[in-house]
Design a protein around this motif. Structure first.
Motif, PDB file in Angstrom:
ATOM      1  N   THR A   1      -4.260  -2.981 -13.497  1.00 21.33           N
ATOM      2  CA  THR A   1      -5.329  -3.976 -13.685  1.00 21.33           C
ATOM      3  C   THR A   1      -5.910  -4.476 -12.361  1.00 21.33           C
ATOM      4  O   THR A   1      -6.776  -5.348 -12.367  1.00 21.33           O
ATOM      5  CB  THR A   1      -4.786  -5.194 -14.458  1.00 21.33           C
ATOM      6  OG1 THR A   1      -3.630  -5.686 -13.747  1.00 21.33           O
ATOM      7  CG2 THR A   1      -4.416  -4.836 -15.879  1.00 21.33           C
ATOM      8  N   GLY A   2      -5.431  -3.926 -11.248  1.00 18.61           N
ATOM      9  CA  GLY A   2      -5.959  -4.367  -9.968  1.00 18.61           C
ATOM     10  C   GLY A   2      -5.007  -4.000  -8.846  1.00 18.61           C
ATOM     11  O   GLY A   2      -4.115  -3.154  -9.012  1.00 18.61           O
TER      12      GLY A   2
ATOM     13  N   ALA B   1      -8.495  -4.931   5.465  1.00 23.85           N
ATOM     14  CA  ALA B   1      -7.857  -5.417   4.232  1.00 23.85           C
ATOM     15  C   ALA B   1      -6.896  -4.344   3.714  1.00 23.85           C
ATOM     16  O   ALA B   1      -7.322  -3.362   3.093  1.00 23.85           O
ATOM     17  CB  ALA B   1      -8.917  -5.722   3.178  1.00 23.85           C
ATOM     18  N   ARG B   2      -5.609  -4.537   4.025  1.00 23.19           N
ATOM     19  CA  ARG B   2      -4.605  -3.544   3.634  1.00 23.19           C
ATOM     20  C   ARG B   2      -4.037  -3.878   2.262  1.00 23.19           C
ATOM     21  O   ARG B   2      -3.460  -4.950   2.068  1.00 23.19           O
ATOM     22  CB  ARG B   2      -3.479  -3.519   4.679  1.00 23.19           C
ATOM     23  CG  ARG B   2      -2.479  -2.424   4.445  1.00 23.19           C
ATOM     24  CD  ARG B   2      -1.386  -2.405   5.503  1.00 23.19           C
ATOM     25  NE  ARG B   2      -0.420  -1.403   5.144  1.00 23.19           N
ATOM     26  CZ  ARG B   2       0.505  -1.571   4.206  1.00 23.19           C
ATOM     27  NH1 ARG B   2       0.619  -2.727   3.592  1.00 23.19           N
ATOM     28  NH2 ARG B   2       1.334  -0.579   3.911  1.00 23.19           N
ATOM     29  N   ILE B   3      -4.211  -2.978   1.332  1.00 30.93           N
ATOM     30  CA  ILE B   3      -3.673  -3.153  -0.024  1.00 30.93           C
ATOM     31  C   ILE B   3      -2.218  -2.707  -0.014  1.00 30.93           C
ATOM     32  O   ILE B   3      -1.892  -1.637   0.504  1.00 30.93           O
ATOM     33  CB  ILE B   3      -4.505  -2.316  -1.023  1.00 30.93           C
ATOM     34  CG1 ILE B   3      -5.948  -2.812  -1.064  1.00 30.93           C
ATOM     35  CG2 ILE B   3      -3.859  -2.309  -2.402  1.00 30.93           C
ATOM     36  CD1 ILE B   3      -6.124  -4.284  -1.414  1.00 30.93           C
TER      37      ILE B   3
ATOM     38  N   ARG C   1     -11.788 -14.784  -7.128  1.00 34.33           N
ATOM     39  CA  ARG C   1     -12.704 -13.656  -7.273  1.00 34.33           C
ATOM     40  C   ARG C   1     -13.014 -13.324  -8.719  1.00 34.33           C
ATOM     41  O   ARG C   1     -12.164 -13.447  -9.581  1.00 34.33           O
ATOM     42  CB  ARG C   1     -12.066 -12.392  -6.678  1.00 34.33           C
ATOM     43  CG  ARG C   1     -11.761 -12.510  -5.234  1.00 34.33           C
ATOM     44  CD  ARG C   1     -10.473 -11.786  -4.905  1.00 34.33           C
ATOM     45  NE  ARG C   1      -9.323 -12.402  -5.549  1.00 34.33           N
ATOM     46  CZ  ARG C   1      -8.590 -13.346  -4.981  1.00 34.33           C
ATOM     47  NH1 ARG C   1      -8.865 -13.760  -3.795  1.00 34.33           N
ATOM     48  NH2 ARG C   1      -7.567 -13.868  -5.611  1.00 34.33           N
ATOM     49  N   PRO C   2     -14.219 -12.834  -8.973  1.00 32.59           N
ATOM     50  CA  PRO C   2     -14.518 -12.308 -10.302  1.00 32.59           C
ATOM     51  C   PRO C   2     -13.887 -10.925 -10.460  1.00 32.59           C
ATOM     52  O   PRO C   2     -13.523 -10.281  -9.483  1.00 32.59           O
ATOM     53  CB  PRO C   2     -16.047 -12.185 -10.296  1.00 32.59           C
ATOM     54  CG  PRO C   2     -16.410 -12.010  -8.862  1.00 32.59           C
ATOM     55  CD  PRO C   2     -15.354 -12.730  -8.063  1.00 32.59           C
TER      56      PRO C   2
ATOM     57  N   GLY D   1      -0.246 -12.115  -0.502  1.00 35.91           N
ATOM     58  CA  GLY D   1      -0.094 -12.997  -1.650  1.00 35.91           C
ATOM     59  C   GLY D   1      -1.289 -12.959  -2.602  1.00 35.91           C
ATOM     60  O   GLY D   1      -1.317 -13.697  -3.587  1.00 35.91           O
ATOM     61  N   GLU D   2      -2.280 -12.142  -2.317  1.00 36.88           N
ATOM     62  CA  GLU D   2      -3.516 -12.185  -3.125  1.00 36.88           C
ATOM     63  C   GLU D   2      -3.596 -11.039  -4.119  1.00 36.88           C
ATOM     64  O   GLU D   2      -3.056  -9.960  -3.889  1.00 36.88           O
ATOM     65  CB  GLU D   2      -4.725 -12.126  -2.203  1.00 36.88           C
ATOM     66  CG  GLU D   2      -4.794 -13.317  -1.277  1.00 36.88           C
ATOM     67  CD  GLU D   2      -6.062 -13.300  -0.471  1.00 36.88           C
ATOM     68  OE1 GLU D   2      -7.029 -13.942  -0.912  1.00 36.88           O
ATOM     69  OE2 GLU D   2      -6.084 -12.643   0.570  1.00 36.88           O
ATOM     70  N   SER D   3      -4.299 -11.312  -5.216  1.00 34.54           N
ATOM     71  CA  SER D   3      -4.483 -10.296  -6.257  1.00 34.54           C
ATOM     72  C   SER D   3      -5.967 -10.105  -6.508  1.00 34.54           C
ATOM     73  O   SER D   3      -6.742 -11.062  -6.489  1.00 34.54           O
ATOM     74  CB  SER D   3      -3.834 -10.770  -7.563  1.00 34.54           C
ATOM     75  OG  SER D   3      -2.462 -10.947  -7.375  1.00 34.54           O
ATOM     76  N   PHE D   4      -6.350  -8.867  -6.768  1.00 41.21           N
ATOM     77  CA  PHE D   4      -7.752  -8.523  -7.041  1.00 41.21           C
ATOM     78  C   PHE D   4      -7.785  -7.674  -8.296  1.00 41.21           C
ATOM     79  O   PHE D   4      -7.120  -6.638  -8.359  1.00 41.21           O
ATOM     80  CB  PHE D   4      -8.356  -7.734  -5.868  1.00 41.21           C
ATOM     81  CG  PHE D   4      -8.222  -8.453  -4.554  1.00 41.21           C
ATOM     82  CD1 PHE D   4      -9.195  -9.341  -4.130  1.00 41.21           C
ATOM     83  CD2 PHE D   4      -7.093  -8.262  -3.765  1.00 41.21           C
ATOM     84  CE1 PHE D   4      -9.054 -10.018  -2.929  1.00 41.21           C
ATOM     85  CE2 PHE D   4      -6.945  -8.937  -2.560  1.00 41.21           C
ATOM     86  CZ  PHE D   4      -7.925  -9.825  -2.144  1.00 41.21           C
TER      87      PHE D   4
END
Ligand code: FAD
Length: 383
Positions: A192-193, A179-181, A4-5, A198-201
């Motif tokens: 910073t996000g 999409a549960r953060i 992702r950007p 396992g994913e980072s945004f």
């Protein structure tokens, strides 16, 4: 959710607060991504009654007074522009609200309210007897005294939330449902996000608008904001021709919808995250509604539900910068999140653009709980 950007803004939570902020930020040409664990609007924001009533129990100086009145003033323009952008009319009903009283103590209370509110230059008319009956012919004849608040209104919050989702998306915000953060990303003390599994945004700023769940989203070295749920049960009757106005009595309130349904609310309960409608809640609310408008005894039962109001320990919302750069909170709006959505979006939008918020956020500073254990932060007297 692949590679992702970086976004300018990540909003966590797709209730009325998160959606209003996402729309506001996207309209300022910021790149916005919103994460919602279920469907947008699936929690408190759709469970609400949609009263826009900053004057309903305003009897003396209240920390929410200025915020509530300012947000109500924004509502006609807010509702109109959401309708234009989404094609969905949220049915803002501007016919005024009646506060009803029974017995000497309640009558004294509305007298005080009327005097205090008029001293602020607000419209608040004491009405009794025949004048009250002309305004709302459906009232129980026992109710002979009231306070008419011509500028306290109501809106169909379900339609408004749906419209806000469409408007935010049309302005360019990307809404991710299901999409549960589960965490904040923190680097050198800066948020910073966010992370999900396992994913980072990554983003320039993260806004936590996750309602009663806001305290679950934690990051290394970031003080958690203590929030808890306050359950509210709601009974829906009708279609019925009565009442005409939103009515506010000691034991319940009634909010008529344009399609003839009448919403009757609500309980204030500490029941954890359990959204059950109980026999006691249902029967107490139905009986209280019939005591105000006897003709509702013959109205069909339509439905019933419960929602979780998001609360901070002192009953005030948390709006503004969190304990680390890059983090903003917008949660804890308890009983007033529908009313306060326009002003919250305006203030958070200004913060995201690096502008002055325009109002004094001191009482709502999320950092007021820094270091407090969640239980210690619940003030006595608050559910
Ligand atoms: C019965 C009842 C009646 C009410 N009546 C009124 C009224 O008449 N007028 C009024 O002004 N207010 C009223 N309220 C209060 C109002 O509904 C709330 O203050 C408002 O909806 C709060 O909005 P929110 O966006 O902060 O929370 P919510 O609507 O609860 O939204 C938060 C969202 O965050 C999502 N989320 C949570 N955790 C995560 C995560 N980890 N990752 C991604 N997403 C997450 C949730 O799924 C949820 O959709 C009422 C509330 C209830 C329950």
């Amino acid at each position: 959710m692949g590679n992702r950007p970086v976004d300018d803004v990540i909003v966590v939570g797709g209730g009325i607060i998160g959606l209003s902020i996402a729309r506001e930020a996207a309209r300022s040409r910021l790149r916005v991504r919103l994460f919602e664990k279920g469907k947008v609007g699936c929690e408190a924001s759709s469970a609400a009654a949609g009263l826009l009533g900053p004057q309903i129990d305003l009897e003396s100086g209240d920390p929410l007074q200025a915020l509530g009145l300012a947000s109500r003033d924004l509502f006609p323009g807010f509702a109109r522009s959401v309708a234009e952008e989404s094609g969905l009319d949220p049915c803002l009903l501007e016919q005024g609200t009646l506060v009803l009283s029974r017995g000497a103590a309640e009558i004294e209370a509305i007298d005080r309210q009327a005097a205090f509110q008029r001293s602020l230059g607000l419209q608040a008319e004491r009405v009794g007897g025949e004048a009250l009956r002309r305004l709302e012919p459906s009232l129980n004849p026992d109710l002979t005294e009231g306070l008419y608040l011509p500028r306290d209104w109501s809106v169909d919050n379900v339609l408004l939330v749906e419209g806000l989702g469409l408007a935010a998306a049309r302005a360019g915000a990307r809404l991710e449902e299901g999409a549960r953060i589960d965490r904040l990303l923190v680097e050198s003390g800066r948020v910073t996000g966010v992370g999900a599994g396992g994913e980072s945004f990554r983003a320039g700023a993260v806004v936590i608008a996750a309602g009663a769940w806001s305290q679950e989203i934690l990051g290394a070295g970031v003080s958690p904001l203590p929030t808890h749920p306050v359950r509210g049960q709601m009974v829906c009757l009708g279609p019925s021709a009565v009442p005409v106005h939103p009515l506010h009595a000691a034991a319940c309130y009634l909010v008529p919808r344009r399609d003839g349904r009448v919403l009757v609310g609500s309980t204030m309960e500490r029941a954890g995250f359990e959204k059950r409608v109980t026999a006691a809640g249902l029967s107490t609310l139905a009986a209280a509604a019939i005591a105000v408008v006897p003709a509702l005894a013959g109205a069909p039962f339509h439905s019933a539900w419960a929602g979780l109001r998001p609360a901070c320990g002192d009953g005030l919302p948390a709006i503004g910068p969190g304990g680390a750069p890059g983090l903003i909170y917008a949660c804890g709006h308890l009983r007033n999140g529908i009313l306060l959505a326009p002003i919250t979006a305006q203030v958070v939008g200004r913060l995201l653009r690096g502008e002055d918020p325009g109002i004094d956020l001191g009482r709502f500073d999320p950092r007021r709980f820094a270091g407090a254990a969640p239980s210690a932060a619940v003030a006595p007297g608050w559910p």
